[in-house]
Motif scaffolding. Structure first.
Motif, short mmCIF file in Angstrom:
data_model
loop_
_atom_site.label_atom_id
_atom_site.label_comp_id
_atom_site.label_asym_id
_atom_site.label_seq_id
_atom_site.Cartn_x
_atom_site.Cartn_y
_atom_site.Cartn_z
N ILE A 164 -13.02 17.83 -33.64
CA ILE A 164 -13.06 18.05 -35.09
C ILE A 164 -14.47 17.84 -35.63
O ILE A 164 -15.03 18.70 -36.29
CB ILE A 164 -12.06 17.14 -35.83
N CYS A 165 -15.06 16.69 -35.32
CA CYS A 165 -16.40 16.37 -35.85
C CYS A 165 -17.20 15.62 -34.80
O CYS A 165 -16.69 14.68 -34.18
CB CYS A 165 -16.28 15.55 -37.12
N GLY A 166 -18.46 15.99 -34.62
CA GLY A 166 -19.29 15.31 -33.63
C GLY A 166 -19.68 13.91 -34.05
O GLY A 166 -19.65 12.98 -33.25
N GLU B 62 -28.74 24.33 -31.85
CA GLU B 62 -29.31 23.13 -31.22
C GLU B 62 -28.51 21.90 -31.61
O GLU B 62 -27.70 21.41 -30.84
CB GLU B 62 -30.78 22.98 -31.62
N SER B 63 -28.67 21.39 -32.83
CA SER B 63 -27.94 20.20 -33.26
C SER B 63 -27.36 20.42 -34.65
O SER B 63 -27.77 21.32 -35.38
CB SER B 63 -28.86 18.97 -33.26
N ASN B 64 -26.38 19.58 -35.02
CA ASN B 64 -25.65 19.73 -36.27
C ASN B 64 -25.03 21.13 -36.33
O ASN B 64 -25.37 21.98 -37.16
CB ASN B 64 -26.56 19.47 -37.48
N ILE B 65 -24.06 21.33 -35.43
CA ILE B 65 -23.43 22.63 -35.26
C ILE B 65 -21.92 22.48 -35.45
O ILE B 65 -21.29 21.63 -34.82
CB ILE B 65 -23.70 23.23 -33.86
N GLY B 66 -21.32 23.31 -36.31
CA GLY B 66 -19.88 23.31 -36.49
C GLY B 66 -19.41 24.66 -36.99
O GLY B 66 -20.17 25.38 -37.65
N ALA B 67 -18.20 25.02 -36.68
CA ALA B 67 -17.70 26.34 -37.10
C ALA B 67 -17.65 26.47 -38.62
O ALA B 67 -18.03 27.50 -39.17
CB ALA B 67 -16.33 26.59 -36.49
N ILE B 68 -17.18 25.43 -39.30
CA ILE B 68 -17.12 25.48 -40.76
C ILE B 68 -18.48 25.14 -41.35
O ILE B 68 -19.03 25.88 -42.16
CB ILE B 68 -16.04 24.54 -41.31
N ILE C 259 -23.47 33.59 -33.84
CA ILE C 259 -24.76 32.91 -34.00
C ILE C 259 -25.22 32.47 -32.63
O ILE C 259 -24.51 31.77 -31.92
CB ILE C 259 -24.62 31.68 -34.93
N ASP C 260 -26.40 32.91 -32.24
CA ASP C 260 -26.94 32.56 -30.92
C ASP C 260 -28.41 32.22 -31.07
O ASP C 260 -29.29 33.07 -30.93
CB ASP C 260 -26.76 33.72 -29.94
N ASN C 261 -28.67 30.97 -31.41
CA ASN C 261 -30.04 30.49 -31.59
C ASN C 261 -30.10 29.04 -31.15
O ASN C 261 -29.91 28.13 -31.95
CB ASN C 261 -30.49 30.64 -33.03
N GLU C 262 -30.37 28.84 -29.87
CA GLU C 262 -30.31 27.49 -29.30
C GLU C 262 -31.43 26.57 -29.78
O GLU C 262 -31.42 25.38 -29.48
CB GLU C 262 -30.31 27.56 -27.78
N ASN C 263 -32.35 27.09 -30.55
CA ASN C 263 -33.43 26.26 -31.09
C ASN C 263 -33.25 25.98 -32.58
O ASN C 263 -34.11 25.35 -33.19
CB ASN C 263 -34.78 26.94 -30.85
N ALA C 264 -32.15 26.43 -33.17
CA ALA C 264 -31.92 26.26 -34.61
C ALA C 264 -30.83 25.23 -34.86
O ALA C 264 -29.78 25.24 -34.21
CB ALA C 264 -31.54 27.59 -35.24
N SER C 265 -31.06 24.36 -35.82
CA SER C 265 -30.07 23.35 -36.20
C SER C 265 -29.35 23.77 -37.48
O SER C 265 -29.71 24.76 -38.12
CB SER C 265 -30.76 22.00 -36.40
N TYR C 266 -28.29 23.02 -37.82
CA TYR C 266 -27.50 23.27 -39.03
C TYR C 266 -26.94 24.70 -39.01
O TYR C 266 -27.22 25.53 -39.88
CB TYR C 266 -28.33 23.02 -40.30
N GLN C 267 -26.12 24.94 -37.99
CA GLN C 267 -25.53 26.26 -37.82
C GLN C 267 -24.01 26.19 -38.00
O GLN C 267 -23.37 25.25 -37.57
CB GLN C 267 -25.86 26.83 -36.44
N ILE D 11 -14.99 21.65 -36.28
CA ILE D 11 -14.97 21.87 -37.73
C ILE D 11 -16.33 21.58 -38.33
O ILE D 11 -16.90 22.39 -39.05
CB ILE D 11 -13.89 21.01 -38.40
N CYS D 12 -16.88 20.40 -38.02
CA CYS D 12 -18.15 19.96 -38.62
C CYS D 12 -18.97 19.21 -37.58
O CYS D 12 -18.44 18.35 -36.87
CB CYS D 12 -17.86 19.08 -39.82
N GLY D 13 -20.25 19.51 -37.51
CA GLY D 13 -21.09 18.79 -36.56
C GLY D 13 -21.35 17.35 -36.99
O GLY D 13 -21.33 16.44 -36.16
N HIS D 14 -21.60 17.14 -38.29
CA HIS D 14 -22.03 15.84 -38.80
C HIS D 14 -21.56 15.74 -40.25
O HIS D 14 -21.84 16.62 -41.05
CB HIS D 14 -23.56 15.78 -38.71
N ILE D 15 -20.85 14.68 -40.59
CA ILE D 15 -20.41 14.48 -41.97
C ILE D 15 -20.75 13.07 -42.41
O ILE D 15 -20.57 12.10 -41.66
CB ILE D 15 -18.91 14.78 -42.16
N SER D 16 -21.27 12.94 -43.63
CA SER D 16 -21.67 11.65 -44.18
C SER D 16 -21.17 11.52 -45.61
O SER D 16 -20.70 12.49 -46.21
CB SER D 16 -23.19 11.50 -44.16
#
Length: 460
Positions: A113-115, A52-58, A19-27, A85-90
């Motif tokens: 592990i998580c941002g 861009e933001s909210n990026i994690g392998a899983i 995945i190579d999209n530096e302007n896309a979030s939730y990747q 693992i996860c960019g953002h978890i709530s």
């Protein structure tokens, strides 16, 4: 891709994700995981994920549970909220039994592990070996930014980091970069940590309240300006307790506030049963074997429970600064009460002015009791006002004799401290036993972690 439901990878490996999209979030493999989703038993390898933001392998962002997952891919965000693992978890969920070995990078809120974790997350039994880097703030080997309130039951337990954690700005930690309310239990760091301000082996910065217990650091800590600590960099809370921790890594600040356990202590902080054997250097002011700068406490006498406290701690390595340098604490700055009980120092205290083998300067009403230091480490127990109130200068042999008779200490029956008194919780294996209250760790008999403990699930 949005995901809702349960995904069981059954231990399979997924490779070739690009995945190579530096302007896309939730990747990520899953861009967004909804409430009550479960992602488990999944491994990502030979991949590269850029967004861009909210990026994690899983998953980029999750409101569900993640367990038994791993990543070895490179993960990068041009903005923040990036994790292996996860960019953002709530939500009221958990991340458990996960690891990251890929290099993770971004601007802010970056974690191995998580941002970013929010609300009542429990993060347990995870580790990171990848390098974690940022151009902004809030970066951690496990979690970049831990956001919680006093009503959250949030806990980070049984985790470790061996990766290099570095940022050009502030708040970097081997386990957590920045936290509001914190509970960190049974974690360790061996990776080197570097930032501009607020860097430490366990947590870079705490802003509200909480506990850090049964943790240790052996990595090198380097702050280019302020607030470096073996365990905690900077504390701004009024109610934080740090117990049963140790540091063996060298701590350096190019400006001020260097401490073997805590760089900059806050209001009514309690440091109990901790020790330091790393070299401590502040290239300007405020250096201490346990704490660099502290401690603002209650403005009236109150009860001893409301005082700031450094009790039952020891330092045996050199502490160096320009001024306000102490074997236990560099400076106590405040007009109120604090307690220094049953501490000892055998490390040299070096600098130009205001040096004390226990405290460099005590500006408030301190209550030193049963504090001992070796003749030759500094001229006085308290450098300013000069004196020995509550502190005893004596020979090394006599320090050992007096300290080992206190309830907080025992003889070095394991020969782990060159015969010097050790704290009552110390055993013949501080690397493992300190963090192993619930048997989450085992010995590294397979040689996969350079002799440091591994999580029990790793050996299966």
């Amino acid at each position: 891709m949005n995901f809702r439901g349960t995904y069981d990878g059954r231990e399979h490996k997924i490779s070739g994700i690009y995945i190579d999209n530096e302007n896309a979030s939730y990747q990520g493999l899953f861009g967004f995981a909804h409430n009550n989703s479960v992602i488990k038993n999944l491994n990502i390898e030979k991949s590269k994920i850029i967004g861009e933001s909210n990026i994690g392998a899983i998953t980029g962002q999750s409101y569900g549970t993640i367990e038994n997952c791993s990543n070895t891919a490179e993960v990068h965000g041009t903005s923040g909220y990036v994790g292996g693992i996860c960019g953002h978890i709530s939500g009221s969920n958990a991340i458990s039994n996960c690891y990251n070995a890929g290099n993770i990078s971004g601007t802010s809120r970056i974690g191995g592990i998580c941002g970013y974790i929010n609300n009542s997350i429990k993060l347990a039994n995870c580790y990171n070996t990848g390098n974690v880097s940022a151009t902004g703030s809030y970066i951690g080997g496990i979690v970049g930014y831990n956001n919680a309130t006093t009503n959250n039951n949030q806990e980070i337990i049984n985790c470790y980091n061996t990766g290099y954690v570095t940022t050009t700005l502030s708040d970097a930690g081997g386990i957590v970069g920045h936290s509001t309310v914190i509970s960190i239990i049974s974690c360790y760091n061996v990776g080197n940590i570097e930032s501009e301000d607020n860097c430490a082996g366990i947590c870079g910065f705490v802003g509200n309240r909480g506990t850090i217990s049964n943790c240790y650091n052996t990595g090198k800590i380097n702050c280019k300006r302020y607030s470096g600590g073996g365990i905690l960099g900077c504390n701004k809370t009024s109610n934080l307790e740090l117990t049963n921790c140790y540091n063996k890594g060298d701590v350096t600040t190019n400006a001020s506030y260097a401490g073997g356990i805590v760089g900059n202590l806050g209001n009514r902080m309690r440091v109990i049963s901790c020790y330091n054997t790393g070299n401590i250097l502040s290239k300007k002011s405020y250096a201490g074997g346990i704490g660099g700068y502290g401690i603002v406490s209650a403005t009236s006498g109150g009860t001893q429970d409301s005082w700031s406290t450094i009790n039952k701690c020891y330092n045996i390595e050199t502490v160096t600064g320009v001024e306000y340098v102490g074997g236990i604490l560099g400076i106590y700055s405040g007009s109120s009460y604090t307690s220094f009980l049953e501490n000892y120092n055998l490390g040299k205290v070096e600098g130009i002015s205001i040096l004390g083998s226990i405290i460099g300067e005590s500006a408030g009403t301190n209550n030193c009791t049963d504090c001992y230091y070796e003749t030759g480490t500094a001229n006085d127990g308290i450098g300013k006002p000069s004196g020995n109130t509550g502190c005893t200068q004596t020979t090394r042999e006599d320090v050992i004799s007096k300290i080992k008779n206190l309830d907080a200490y025992k003889n070095d029956i394991y020969n782990i401290n060159n015969g010097l008194p050790i704290l009552s919780w110390q055993t013949d294996n501080d690397k493992l036993n300190l963090i192993n209250g619930d048997n989450a760790f085992v010995e590294d008999t397979q040689g996969i972690n350079n002799g440091y403990p591994i999580l029990a699930w790793q050996s299966k």
